[in-house]
Design a protein around this motif. Structure first.
Motif, PDB file in Angstrom:
ATOM      1  N   ASN A   1      39.874  10.180  47.455  1.00 38.48           N
ATOM      2  CA  ASN A   1      41.308  10.387  47.290  1.00 38.48           C
ATOM      3  C   ASN A   1      41.886  11.052  48.538  1.00 38.48           C
TER       4      ASN A   1
ATOM      5  N   ASN B   1      49.765   8.709  48.263  1.00 34.22           N
ATOM      6  CA  ASN B   1      48.471   8.928  47.617  1.00 34.22           C
ATOM      7  C   ASN B   1      47.599   7.672  47.739  1.00 34.22           C
ATOM      8  N   TYR B   2      46.299   7.902  47.966  1.00 32.74           N
ATOM      9  CA  TYR B   2      45.341   6.794  48.069  1.00 32.74           C
ATOM     10  C   TYR B   2      44.151   7.084  47.171  1.00 32.74           C
TER      11      TYR B   2
ATOM     12  N   ARG C   1      40.440   5.379  45.655  1.00 28.95           N
ATOM     13  CA  ARG C   1      39.438   4.328  45.773  1.00 28.95           C
ATOM     14  C   ARG C   1      38.275   4.651  44.842  1.00 28.95           C
TER      15      ARG C   1
ATOM     16  N   ASP D   1      40.973  -0.140  45.209  1.00 32.14           N
ATOM     17  CA  ASP D   1      41.720   0.923  45.855  1.00 32.14           C
ATOM     18  C   ASP D   1      43.188   0.559  45.897  1.00 32.14           C
ATOM     19  N   LYS D   2      44.042   1.590  46.144  1.00 28.43           N
ATOM     20  CA  LYS D   2      45.484   1.355  46.219  1.00 28.43           C
ATOM     21  C   LYS D   2      46.181   2.552  46.836  1.00 28.43           C
ATOM     22  N   TRP D   3      47.193   2.269  47.670  1.00 22.76           N
ATOM     23  CA  TRP D   3      48.107   3.275  48.195  1.00 22.76           C
ATOM     24  C   TRP D   3      49.348   3.327  47.305  1.00 22.76           C
TER      25      TRP D   3
ATOM     26  N   SER E   1      50.647   2.774  41.057  1.00 22.31           N
ATOM     27  CA  SER E   1      49.445   3.556  41.314  1.00 22.31           C
ATOM     28  C   SER E   1      48.242   2.912  40.640  1.00 22.31           C
TER      29      SER E   1
END
Length: 794
Positions: A629, A653-654, A656, A669-671, A699
């Protein structure tokens, strides 16, 4: 001649040493004698008015200047929101001097609107502090208050911080004695709250348990002797009419301080869940089978809460006391389920209802002893908590269903006993440094009993031993910690070590199988901060933490929500371990920019799977290989806009999630970007208003990829009868935006829509009598970690 020269040198040297020992110190407080931290303190030479040295007050309002030569000086103290204070000229002649200051709050008149400009938000290396004690409270409950914390998103009884879940809530450093967060956020009153601390990097004095930040709610202290209390009534509309009432009374006379309160509340809200998924073709099928599942779940919990406590001050340094509480929550509800199945162009339907009868009773007793003088503080306490849950739910077919279904009934009872012994000692070395030491021992016994029944042709429910289980968990945790806080000129350092040794055994009475897990580990934490200028500062912090599985997740129970969706426990779960790093930039002690990074091994992850043959989906907690994170935060006050007070900010925020242990391999994963704002404005006729809003681009919540979400709240408050009567009116969840998400993993191809009751109205009246607040010392309770691991479904 040589002798005279030697005497002169000795005289000069002794004078120099004497001057080097000169110190000027003191404490800075406000009109209520509360300490003011991060106030700017300048020492001026009165001969030429030049600034000699500068410093800032610490968390307890203390400041100090060392190695001051003899001379005439004056001190200037400044802080945003307070009037500058300059002392009279004083002289140092080989001695130390104490100078204490009381700052007067500064009020600015803008037209007809009076605004309190005192800063309410500040950032330290370990935590973000929102001080609301002096602000005019518009809010009615804890859910409204936590929205004042920059980055906290609170909606529908759930909270998150910048995309991070797993927030632990404490009251005065103590466990809340609530099992479910929703009830706590809705029931806890706002007008007793002094400040909110978001502890992003918990030090060694806190339990190592947890994966997310700690939200510590600090209650107001008493400053007046006498008897006081309040009576409160509230009502609102959240899917249905809800209402409640409460009363509290406290007294502080001579050496005895006692408090008592009682409350009743009938709440109402609703949650809807839609799952649309496609199941791969089976034998004889030419196309995927489509499942359209819908559940409407209304909640109508009724809660009773009784609390009481007594503190006896034996002397100025010694006091002891005892507190207790009883909480009872009863919730009867009926979920309506609809499942439409399209297979080879044929439509079938299954209509069911899930009837819940839940009752929860919580007892808590907490005796303590405290010794406190100028240099030493010792607190010893014992905390006992008992939970009893009685749950029955019946899942049965209704209406014109074309799919056969055997009705089921479950009894799921849970008993939890938590005993915690704790001792904390703190030693003050000087105004700038201290060290602390503590020990804690907790014993937890849980007994979860699931009995499953299946209806036969005679409409009798028959016990199903293969689907039933009684699961017992015994856990002992022993912890020792030490911490040092040190300040040198513009540098601040804090470092600590915590050692925890835990022994956990889980026994299934059905299989007579016992699993034992022993963990012994050291958890370090540290922070370093420095002020570079009068307004700019930076800090870096690190912590290492553990997240143990919740007690119910270790149980291999199978719990059905509808005929095609169930939850299952996992006795093979292991704890997860997180390394957390954070860097902060502050401007005038307020947060400006922050970046944090967390990496978790064996991360606890709720995995959703699908059985194509039965078309059922299930969720169960597992251990992932790793989770990462990244979190970037930018914050700015909005008081540069005329007549407004508040803040706004952005969070990037990221997330994975990775695991080679799963087949197929999981790597998602996602930003995401979140914008938030909260502003206050004083309207005519002394009406205080507040508006808050947030927007999130979308998110990643575990496997669920969530689309954009947004919401806004608005509230008004006004006081009458010289502040004794207060009225609150508000509306929350104004935007009618549902939560849309997708799951694409392995054989799961599904869309999820989550909805709840919106445009919720509330109105509250509070009448206060007597002295407003009672002086009560803060103490941290011990069983925070163990109670947080009890799930509300048990």
């Amino acid at each position: 001649m040589k002798r005279k020269l030697l005497l002169n040198i000795l005289f000069m040297l002794s004078g120099f040493l004497l001057f080097a020992q000169n110190t000027i110190s003191g404490k800075i407080v406000d009109a209520s004698e509360l300490p003011l931290s991060y106030a700017n303190v300048l020492l001026h030479n009165s001969e030429d008015s030049k600034s000699i040295k500068g410093t800032t007050s610490d968390d307890e309002g203390n400041y100090i200047f060392k190695n001051i030569p003899n001379g005439k000086y004056h001190i200037e103290v400044s802080m945003i929101g307070f009037k500058n204070h300059t002392s009279e000229t004083f002289q140092i002649t080989g001695n130390s001097k104490s100078m204490h200051f009381t700052l007067e709050e500064e009020m600015q008149m803008l037209g007809e609107t009076e605004i309190n400009t005192r800063p309410v938000i500040k950032q330290t290396a370990e935590k973000l502090i929102v001080d609301i004690e002096k602000s005019v409270m518009v809010n009615s409950n804890l859910q409204d208050v936590v929205k004042k914390v920059p980055g906290i998103i609170a909606t529908n009884g759930k909270i998150s911080y910048g995309g991070q879940q797993g927030i632990t809530i404490l009251i005065n450093g103590k466990t809340t004695n609530y099992i479910d967060t929703e009830t706590l956020l809705r029931d806890f009153p706002a007008d007793n709250i002094a400040r909110v601390e978001l502890i992003q990097q918990p030090g060694s004095e806190y339990d190592a348990e947890g994966s997310g930040p700690i939200l510590n709610i600090i209650l107001k202290k008493n400053v007046v002797l006498g008897t006081h209390g309040n009576i409160k009534a509230n009502t609102g509309y959240d899917n249905e009419i809800e209402y409640g009432t409460s009363a509290s009374i406290s007294s502080y006379k001579n050496k005895l301080n006692w408090q008592a309160s009682a409350s009743y509340r009938k709440s109402a809200w609703r949650e809807d869940l839609t799952i649309r998924r496609r199941v791969s073709p089976q034998d004889g099928q030419t196309s995927p089978t489509l499942f359209d599942q819908f559940t409407e779940s209304p909640f109508h919990p009724v809660s009773y809460r009784f609390t009481g406590g007594m503190d006896y001050y034996v002397s100025e340094n010694h006091n002891f006391g005892i507190s207790g509480r009883r909480i009872q929550v009863k919730s009867d509800r009926t979920d309506e389920n609809r499942t439409l199945i399209t297979e080879n162009s044929f439509l079938n339907a299954l209509y069911t209802e899930n009837d819940f009868e839940k009752k929860r009773i919580i007892y808590n007793i907490n005796p303590y002893y405290e010794f406190d003088n100028e240099k030493n503080k010792l607190v010893v306490d014992f905390n006992y908590v008992n939970y009893n849950n009685e749950n029955m739910n019946t899942l049965f077919s209704v209406g014109n269903s074309t799919v056969p279904y055997d009705n089921q009934r479950y009894f799921q009872d849970g008993k939890y006993d938590i005993q915690t012994y704790k001792a904390d000692y703190k030693r003050k070395i000087n105004d700038e440094s201290n060290w602390m030491f503590g020990v804690k021992y907790s014993m937890v016994e849980t007994d979860s009993d699931l009995k499953s029944f299946l209806e036969n042709g005679n409409e009798d429910y028959v016990f199903q031993p293969n689907q039933s289980n009684r699961f017992i968990v015994d856990e002992d945790i022993f912890a020792v910690y030490a911490k040092v806080n040190w300040k040198w000129e513009k540098w601040n350092f804090s470092g600590g070590l915590r050692w925890e040794d835990s022994k956990t055994s889980g026994t299934s009475k059905s299989t007579n199988e016992t699993r034992i897990r022993n963990i012994s580990k050291i958890f370090p934490s540290a922070s370093l901060s420095r002020n570079f200028t009068k307004v700019l500062g930076a800090s870096f912090s690190y912590s290492y933490r553990i997240q143990r599985p919740s007690y119910d997740s270790l149980n291999s129970f199978v719990y059905y929500y509808d005929p095609y969706a169930f939850e299952e426990g996992n006795p093979n779960l292991k704890p997860s371990f997180t390394n957390s790093f954070q860097f902060n930039l502050t401007y005038e002690s307020q947060p400006f920019f922050s970046v944090s990074y967390r990496t978790t091994k064996d991360a606890l992850f709720q995995l959703i799977t699908q059985n194509d043959e039965t078309a059922q989906i299930s969720r169960s907690m597992i251990n992932l290989e790793e989770r990462e994170n990244w979190n970037f935060r930018l914050f700015a006050p909005v008081n540069f806009v005329k007549s407004l007070d508040g803040y706004s900010g952005f969070i990037v925020n990221y997330n994975r999630y990775m695991s080679d242990r799963l087949m197929p391999t999981l790597d998602i994963d996602k930003w995401s970007l979140t914008w938030y704002t909260s502003v206050e404005y004083k309207l005519p006729w002394d009406i205080q208003s507040e508006f808050s809003m947030y927007y999130n681009t979308g998110s990643l919540e575990g496997q669920l990829d969530v689309d954009w979400v947004a919401n806004m709240d608005f509230a008004l408050s006004k006081t009458f009868i010289d502040g004794k009567l207060k009225a609150n009116l508000g509306i929350s969840d104004i935007l009618n935006r549902k939560v849309f998400g997708t799951i694409r993993y392995d054989n799961i191809d599904g869309d999820i829509v989550s909805d709840w009751s919106r445009q919720k109205l509330y109105f509250q009246l509070t009448y206060k009598f007597g002295s407003r607040f009672n002086k009560k010392k803060e103490r941290k309770n011990s069983s925070q970690e163990e109670q947080n691991r009890i799930n509300s479904n048990n």
